[in-house]
Structures are given as C-alpha cells and as structure tokens.
Design an enzyme around this catalytic site. Structure first.
Site, PDB file in Angstrom:
ATOM      1  N   SER A   1      30.531  -6.557  -8.858  1.00  0.00           N
ATOM      2  CA  SER A   1      30.942  -7.419  -7.896  1.00  0.00           C
ATOM      3  C   SER A   1      30.292  -7.491  -6.793  1.00  0.00           C
ATOM      4  O   SER A   1      31.031  -8.769  -6.404  1.00  0.00           O
ATOM      5  CB  SER A   1      32.225  -6.231  -7.294  1.00  0.00           C
ATOM      6  OG  SER A   1      32.339  -5.451  -8.449  1.00  0.00           O
TER       7      SER A   1
ATOM      8  N   LYS B   1      29.630   3.257   1.453  1.00  0.00           N
ATOM      9  CA  LYS B   1      29.256   2.098   0.846  1.00  0.00           C
ATOM     10  C   LYS B   1      30.498   1.128   1.599  1.00  0.00           C
ATOM     11  O   LYS B   1      31.733   0.857   0.896  1.00  0.00           O
ATOM     12  CB  LYS B   1      29.566   1.423  -0.689  1.00  0.00           C
ATOM     13  CG  LYS B   1      28.829   0.342  -1.199  1.00  0.00           C
ATOM     14  CD  LYS B   1      28.274   1.000  -2.646  1.00  0.00           C
ATOM     15  CE  LYS B   1      28.989  -0.552  -3.790  1.00  0.00           C
ATOM     16  NZ  LYS B   1      28.916  -0.064  -5.416  1.00  0.00           N
TER      17      LYS B   1
ATOM     18  N   ARG C   1      24.485  -1.678 -17.575  1.00  0.00           N
ATOM     19  CA  ARG C   1      24.306  -3.331 -18.150  1.00  0.00           C
ATOM     20  C   ARG C   1      22.952  -4.028 -18.703  1.00  0.00           C
ATOM     21  O   ARG C   1      22.488  -4.234 -19.537  1.00  0.00           O
ATOM     22  CB  ARG C   1      24.498  -3.832 -16.508  1.00  0.00           C
ATOM     23  CG  ARG C   1      26.210  -4.184 -16.600  1.00  0.00           C
ATOM     24  CD  ARG C   1      26.051  -4.758 -14.868  1.00  0.00           C
ATOM     25  NE  ARG C   1      25.839  -4.004 -13.896  1.00  0.00           N
ATOM     26  CZ  ARG C   1      25.408  -4.572 -12.865  1.00  0.00           C
ATOM     27  NH1 ARG C   1      26.756  -5.420 -12.640  1.00  0.00           N
ATOM     28  NH2 ARG C   1      24.861  -3.281 -11.512  1.00  0.00           N
TER      29      ARG C   1
ATOM     30  N   HIS D   1      33.880  -4.612 -16.105  1.00  0.00           N
ATOM     31  CA  HIS D   1      34.389  -3.551 -16.120  1.00  0.00           C
ATOM     32  C   HIS D   1      35.769  -3.714 -17.193  1.00  0.00           C
ATOM     33  O   HIS D   1      36.035  -2.601 -17.354  1.00  0.00           O
ATOM     34  CB  HIS D   1      35.158  -3.515 -15.018  1.00  0.00           C
ATOM     35  CG  HIS D   1      34.341  -3.856 -13.272  1.00  0.00           C
ATOM     36  ND1 HIS D   1      34.788  -3.998 -12.579  1.00  0.00           N
ATOM     37  CD2 HIS D   1      33.097  -2.567 -13.002  1.00  0.00           C
ATOM     38  CE1 HIS D   1      33.083  -3.068 -11.227  1.00  0.00           C
ATOM     39  NE2 HIS D   1      32.720  -3.248 -11.475  1.00  0.00           N
TER      40      HIS D   1
END
Ligand code: PNS
Length: 161
Positions: A128, A41, A90, A17
């Site tokens: 994460s 979430k 990514r 990030h």
C-alpha cells in the site's frame, strides 16, 4: 464452519490483497476483512473511505464480510469466534515481522492459527505504501490496484495539487 479473519490496514486495498482474499474465500466458509481503526501506524486514507473501497471490491464475494476493529486482533478474533487469521506473504522481507506477529497472536490466543497465503509473483513488490507514493507522484498504478482504488487515488492527487 471455519471462520477466518483477514486483518490489516488496507491503506488502500491492492490487487495483492484481493488475490489473497479471493483465495482465502475459497478455502474457508467465511472470511471477515477486519480493518484496524486505531493503530500507531498513521493511515493516509480515512477509515470510512477504506471500508467503502473494500466493500465495492468485494461485492462479488458472497462469503466475505467487511468490518473494522480496535485493539488486539486476537480479541476481535475471539469475539467473532474466528479460528483462522489470514496474512499474505510476499517475500522474505515480510517473514520476520509476520512470524513474530503470528507467534505473539498464538501465544495470546492458542485457538487462533495464522495461515499464510503467498501472493502471486506479479504482486510480490506491491505494498500500500509504495502504491500511494507512486500514485501521488503521478505514476500509473492501474495494474496494481482495483479500478475504484485507482480512481480514488487519481482524485486525491487532483485535490492535493
Ligand atoms: O496491513 P498491516 O498494517 O500490515 O496490518 C497489521 C495488523 C493490523 C494486522 C497488526 O498491526 C495488528 O494485528 N494490529 C492490532 C494490534 C495487535 O493485535 N497487535 C499485536 C500483534 S503482535
């Protein structure tokens, strides 16, 4: 002046990030990291702690602001007069979800353009969720998260023992 928002859960913020954020801060006049408060979430780290960790990580970036929001990202972008939404990309596994989200956001608010920044290859696998899992099971994630996040996760691990 171009204002960009960088929305996400940041549960916790990673070096991936930070890499995206640092590059975005060079491209746009101002970047707001917008941390989603309520989402489907379930977040592991409380919002106030996530914000605190992000604030510490970004103190050297003079054109970066930290905020939190509820509801739709496009409504937050409108409220802030932001015209750019930053997302990190990514690998190909991110593509489908990210494209869907970018197209939905653009349908809801056509003034908002999503700009994807690719992360440095060394952070391609970093998420994460994988960081939390590894750290809480005793893995050394010191190269993958900012130092304050690493110390925070170490403390969490001690508390959960
Ligand atoms: O870090 P994340 O969890 O990948 O970030 C996802 C986030 C917060 C950017 C996304 O879930 C979001 O924008 N949520 C707000 C609700 C919303 O606007 N949903 C419609 C997008 S299609």
């Amino acid at each position: 002046m171009t204002l960009a928002i960088y929305p996400g859960s940041f549960d916790p913020i990673t070096k991936g990030h930070m890499d995206v954020l640092q590059r975005a801060s060079k491209l746009f006049d101002k970047v707001i990291i917008a941390v989603l408060k309520n989402s489907n979430k379930k977040c592991f780290i409380p919002l106030e702690d996530r914000l605190h960790l992000i604030r510490e990580c970004c103190s050297h970036l003079s054109n970066v602001e930290i905020d939190s929001f509820n509801g739709l990202t496009v409504d937050y972008a409108k409220q802030k007069n932001a015209t750019v939404l930053i997302r990190g990309m990514r690998a190909i596994t991110d593509f489908e979800y990210e494209m869907q989200m970018a197209q939905m956001n653009n349908t809801l608010y056509s003034e908002l353009e999503t700009v994807f920044l690719t992360t440095k290859p060394k952070y391609n696998f970093v998420s994460s969720s994988i960081i939390k899992e590894a750290a809480l099971l005793g893995g050394d994630v010191s190269r993958l998260v900012p130092e304050n996040v690493y110390n925070y996760l170490l403390n969490l691990k001690k508390e959960t023992k």
